[in-house]
Design a protein around this motif. Structure first.
Motif, PDB file in Angstrom:
ATOM      1  N   ALA A 234       0.819  -1.209   0.000  1.00 14.36           N
ATOM      2  CA  ALA A 234       0.000   0.000   0.000  1.00 14.36           C
ATOM      3  C   ALA A 234       0.856   1.264   0.000  1.00 14.36           C
ATOM      4  O   ALA A 234       0.466   2.292  -0.572  1.00 14.36           O
ATOM      5  N   ASP A 235       2.029   1.191   0.608  1.00 13.71           N
ATOM      6  CA  ASP A 235       2.937   2.339   0.622  1.00 13.71           C
ATOM      7  C   ASP A 235       3.587   2.579  -0.737  1.00 13.71           C
ATOM      8  O   ASP A 235       3.974   3.715  -1.054  1.00 13.71           O
ATOM      9  N   GLU A 236       3.709   1.521  -1.548  1.00 14.79           N
ATOM     10  CA  GLU A 236       4.446   1.624  -2.806  1.00 14.79           C
ATOM     11  C   GLU A 236       3.583   2.041  -3.990  1.00 14.79           C
ATOM     12  O   GLU A 236       4.101   2.600  -4.960  1.00 14.79           O
ATOM     13  N   VAL A 237       2.284   1.758  -3.954  1.00 15.01           N
ATOM     14  CA  VAL A 237       1.433   2.156  -5.077  1.00 15.01           C
ATOM     15  C   VAL A 237       1.182   3.661  -4.982  1.00 15.01           C
ATOM     16  O   VAL A 237       1.406   4.274  -3.937  1.00 15.01           O
ATOM     17  N   PRO A 238       0.744   4.305  -6.079  1.00 16.32           N
ATOM     18  CA  PRO A 238       0.410   5.729  -5.998  1.00 16.32           C
ATOM     19  C   PRO A 238      -0.558   6.011  -4.847  1.00 16.32           C
ATOM     20  O   PRO A 238      -1.441   5.202  -4.545  1.00 16.32           O
ATOM     21  N   ALA A 239      -0.412   7.160  -4.221  1.00 21.03           N
ATOM     22  CA  ALA A 239      -1.135   7.466  -2.988  1.00 21.03           C
ATOM     23  C   ALA A 239      -2.648   7.338  -3.125  1.00 21.03           C
ATOM     24  O   ALA A 239      -3.323   6.912  -2.182  1.00 21.03           O
ATOM     25  N   ARG A 240      -3.225   7.661  -4.306  1.00 20.52           N
ATOM     26  CA  ARG A 240      -4.672   7.622  -4.451  1.00 20.52           C
ATOM     27  C   ARG A 240      -5.214   6.186  -4.424  1.00 20.52           C
ATOM     28  O   ARG A 240      -6.421   5.973  -4.327  1.00 20.52           O
ATOM     29  N   PHE A 241      -4.311   5.196  -4.516  1.00 20.65           N
ATOM     30  CA  PHE A 241      -4.750   3.799  -4.515  1.00 20.65           C
ATOM     31  C   PHE A 241      -4.362   3.058  -3.232  1.00 20.65           C
ATOM     32  O   PHE A 241      -4.621   1.863  -3.104  1.00 20.65           O
ATOM     33  N   ARG A 242      -3.743   3.783  -2.300  1.00 21.90           N
ATOM     34  CA  ARG A 242      -3.346   3.151  -1.038  1.00 21.90           C
ATOM     35  C   ARG A 242      -4.551   2.544  -0.317  1.00 21.90           C
ATOM     36  O   ARG A 242      -4.534   1.368   0.087  1.00 21.90           O
ATOM     37  N   ALA A 243      -5.604   3.322  -0.164  1.00 22.92           N
ATOM     38  CA  ALA A 243      -6.785   2.834   0.551  1.00 22.92           C
ATOM     39  C   ALA A 243      -7.460   1.679  -0.200  1.00 22.92           C
ATOM     40  O   ALA A 243      -8.071   0.806   0.419  1.00 22.92           O
ATOM     41  N   MET A 244      -7.329   1.669  -1.509  1.00 22.81           N
ATOM     42  CA  MET A 244      -7.915   0.589  -2.306  1.00 22.81           C
ATOM     43  C   MET A 244      -7.240  -0.744  -1.981  1.00 22.81           C
ATOM     44  O   MET A 244      -7.908  -1.778  -1.863  1.00 22.81           O
ATOM     45  N   ILE A 245      -5.922  -0.719  -1.846  1.00 18.36           N
ATOM     46  CA  ILE A 245      -5.185  -1.927  -1.471  1.00 18.36           C
ATOM     47  C   ILE A 245      -5.643  -2.422  -0.103  1.00 18.36           C
ATOM     48  O   ILE A 245      -5.939  -3.611   0.094  1.00 18.36           O
ATOM     49  N   LEU A 246      -5.715  -1.526   0.841  1.00 22.01           N
ATOM     50  CA  LEU A 246      -6.057  -1.898   2.213  1.00 22.01           C
ATOM     51  C   LEU A 246      -7.503  -2.376   2.318  1.00 22.01           C
ATOM     52  O   LEU A 246      -7.793  -3.379   2.993  1.00 22.01           O
ATOM     53  N   LEU A 247      -8.416  -1.672   1.666  1.00 19.15           N
ATOM     54  CA  LEU A 247      -9.827  -2.040   1.763  1.00 19.15           C
ATOM     55  C   LEU A 247     -10.109  -3.377   1.078  1.00 19.15           C
ATOM     56  O   LEU A 247     -10.860  -4.208   1.602  1.00 19.15           O
ATOM     57  N   THR A 248      -9.503  -3.584  -0.085  1.00 13.15           N
ATOM     58  CA  THR A 248      -9.682  -4.857  -0.783  1.00 13.15           C
ATOM     59  C   THR A 248      -9.241  -6.009   0.097  1.00 13.15           C
ATOM     60  O   THR A 248      -9.909  -7.051   0.186  1.00 13.15           O
ATOM     61  N   THR A 249      -8.120  -5.832   0.778  1.00 13.23           N
ATOM     62  CA  THR A 249      -7.579  -6.900   1.617  1.00 13.23           C
ATOM     63  C   THR A 249      -8.387  -7.084   2.891  1.00 13.23           C
ATOM     64  O   THR A 249      -8.916  -8.171   3.156  1.00 13.23           O
ATOM     65  N   PHE A 250      -8.507  -6.036   3.672  1.00 13.66           N
ATOM     66  CA  PHE A 250      -9.037  -6.186   5.027  1.00 13.66           C
ATOM     67  C   PHE A 250     -10.564  -6.189   5.097  1.00 13.66           C
ATOM     68  O   PHE A 250     -11.125  -6.437   6.171  1.00 13.66           O
ATOM     69  N   ALA A 251     -11.236  -5.930   3.956  1.00  8.15           N
ATOM     70  CA  ALA A 251     -12.691  -6.099   3.909  1.00  8.15           C
ATOM     71  C   ALA A 251     -13.068  -7.256   2.987  1.00  8.15           C
ATOM     72  O   ALA A 251     -14.244  -7.492   2.735  1.00  8.15           O
ATOM     73  N   SER A 252     -12.081  -7.969   2.465  1.00  7.76           N
ATOM     74  CA  SER A 252     -12.306  -9.154   1.615  1.00  7.76           C
ATOM     75  C   SER A 252     -13.213  -8.839   0.433  1.00  7.76           C
ATOM     76  O   SER A 252     -14.183  -9.555   0.163  1.00  7.76           O
ATOM     77  N   LEU A 253     -12.888  -7.769  -0.299  1.00  9.65           N
ATOM     78  CA  LEU A 253     -13.730  -7.364  -1.424  1.00  9.65           C
ATOM     79  C   LEU A 253     -13.186  -7.897  -2.749  1.00  9.65           C
ATOM     80  O   LEU A 253     -11.972  -8.001  -2.943  1.00  9.65           O
ATOM     81  N   ARG A 254     -14.105  -8.219  -3.646  1.00 11.09           N
ATOM     82  CA  ARG A 254     -13.736  -8.588  -5.008  1.00 11.09           C
ATOM     83  C   ARG A 254     -13.382  -7.325  -5.786  1.00 11.09           C
ATOM     84  O   ARG A 254     -13.787  -6.222  -5.424  1.00 11.09           O
ATOM     85  N   PHE A 255     -12.652  -7.514  -6.897  1.00 12.26           N
ATOM     86  CA  PHE A 255     -12.237  -6.358  -7.692  1.00 12.26           C
ATOM     87  C   PHE A 255     -13.438  -5.540  -8.153  1.00 12.26           C
ATOM     88  O   PHE A 255     -13.455  -4.313  -8.024  1.00 12.26           O
ATOM     89  N   GLY A 256     -14.448  -6.199  -8.702  1.00 14.89           N
ATOM     90  CA  GLY A 256     -15.626  -5.483  -9.181  1.00 14.89           C
ATOM     91  C   GLY A 256     -16.378  -4.777  -8.075  1.00 14.89           C
ATOM     92  O   GLY A 256     -17.027  -3.754  -8.312  1.00 14.89           O
ATOM     93  N   GLU A 257     -16.306  -5.320  -6.855  1.00 14.77           N
ATOM     94  CA  GLU A 257     -16.994  -4.709  -5.716  1.00 14.77           C
ATOM     95  C   GLU A 257     -16.279  -3.453  -5.244  1.00 14.77           C
ATOM     96  O   GLU A 257     -16.913  -2.420  -5.012  1.00 14.77           O
TER      97      GLU A 257
END
Length: 339
Positions: free
Chosen positions: A155-178
């Motif tokens: 999450a630290d290495e991707v562009p800043a606007r996508f940091r939360a996307m990495i974390l939310l996908t992982t820790f909320a168990s979301l699919r890409f489309g979701e």
């Protein structure tokens, strides 16, 4: 079986045939040989078009499997001429041509489903020729599970606007489309939950289309680790417009994120290389989140509900029976993130 329109050399032969047909009709086992002359490709195309409840992406998958892996070999064969040796030979040829075992299994299951309808509903053929042992099974390689520290580093290495996307996908168990279809109104920071009520799918000729999740179980409210609330609050402030319908995650120009460009937008390969990882796919983030959630000790039903797995029973009760369990999952993830 001979057609009823055929002639017989002797009356006794005709009577025996008539007796056999009458017995099969009485037992519901008779099929009309003339109707079994329809070509597999024609019948399969109608089967896909008339199948109720198929999602656009599923229709695309079925038509692709039919066009690429079934029709070239079996498309011109009449239904009545299909038998198990022919199906076995077709599957073997797919594998010899370099088609993966996974794709061959998908094509086989599609063919079996089509012919099952021809047997049970339309009564075009007496039995399903898809009787090849093991042909329906696909053995997928075990996907990697990232450590919490690796997720945070990614999450630290991707562009800043996508940091939360990495974390939310992982820790909320979301699919890409979701995760890519989330809108501002789906995030309740006060309650610490994200509501999954739609998903993006790519449809040929139409592009990106928003629709409900694949199953009722996909409609769910997922509890967030406390650490995620602060991350999302910052993200919503910096990157998301104020309208409730604004997408939570977009590209730099505000466009929705598509599967085809996500690796480029996230500078995925560079981010992985920076933390010493290779071979990680975006979907492995959800897989990691599911694995971490399973370690929290909740029941299988509660876990399936959080992940949005296709369980009707869990889907019906998820809003009520899983509140405390979901909070325990979020709390457990919080402890992992804090370590």
């Amino acid at each position: 079986m001979r057609s009823p329109s055929e002639t017989f050399a002797r009356k006794a032969d005709a009577l025996r045939y008539l007796t056999l047909v009458e017995a099969q009709i009485a037992q519901g086992e008779w099929t009309d040989p003339a109707r079994a002359k329809v070509r597999l490709s024609d019948y399969a195309e109608r089967w896909i078009a008339e199948r109720p409840g198929l999602r656009p992406r599923t229709v695309e998958l079925y038509r692709s499997l039919l066009r690429r892996h079934v029709t070239p070999w079996l498309g011109d064969v009449p239904l009545g001429k299909l038998d198990t040796p022919l199906v076995r030979e077709w599957r073997a040829r797919l594998l010899e041509e370099g088609v993966s075992a996974t794709v061959a299994a998908k094509a086989y299951r599609l063919l079996r489903a089509v012919l099952m309808t021809a047997v049970n509903e339309d009564r075009l053929i007496p039995r399903n020729p898809c009787q090849v042992r093991g042909a329906d099974r696909e053995v997928a390689g075990e996907r990697p599970v990232l450590a919490v520290a690796e997720v945070l580093a990614l999450a630290d290495e991707v562009p800043a606007r996508f940091r939360a996307m990495i974390l939310l996908t992982t820790f909320a168990s979301l699919r890409f489309g979701e995760v890519t279809a989330l809108e501002r109104r789906d995030i309740n920071l006060d309650a610490g939950v994200v509501e999954v009520r739609r998903t993006f799918v790519e449809v040929g000729g139409k592009g990106l289309v928003a629709g409900p999740p694949k199953s009722r179980a996909g409609l769910r409210r997922v509890g967030l680790p406390r650490a995620m609330v602060a991350e999302l609050r910052k993200h919503l402030t910096e990157y998301v417009r104020a309208e409730p319908s604004s997408l939570v995650f977009t590209g730099p120009k505000g466009a929705p994120i598509r599967r085809g460009n996500v690796r480029k937008l996230l500078r995925w390969n560079d981010a992985l290389a920076a933390i010493g990882l290779t071979g990680i796919r975006f979907h492995d983030l959800r897989h990691t989140g599911n694995t971490l959630a399973a370690r929290s000790g909740v029941s299988t039903r509660d876990l399936m509900t959080r992940m949005g797995h296709d369980s009707v029973r869990a889907a019906i009760i998820y809003q009520h029976a899983t509140t405390e369990a979901d909070a325990r999952i979020a709390s457990s993830l919080d402890a992992d993130i804090a370590d």
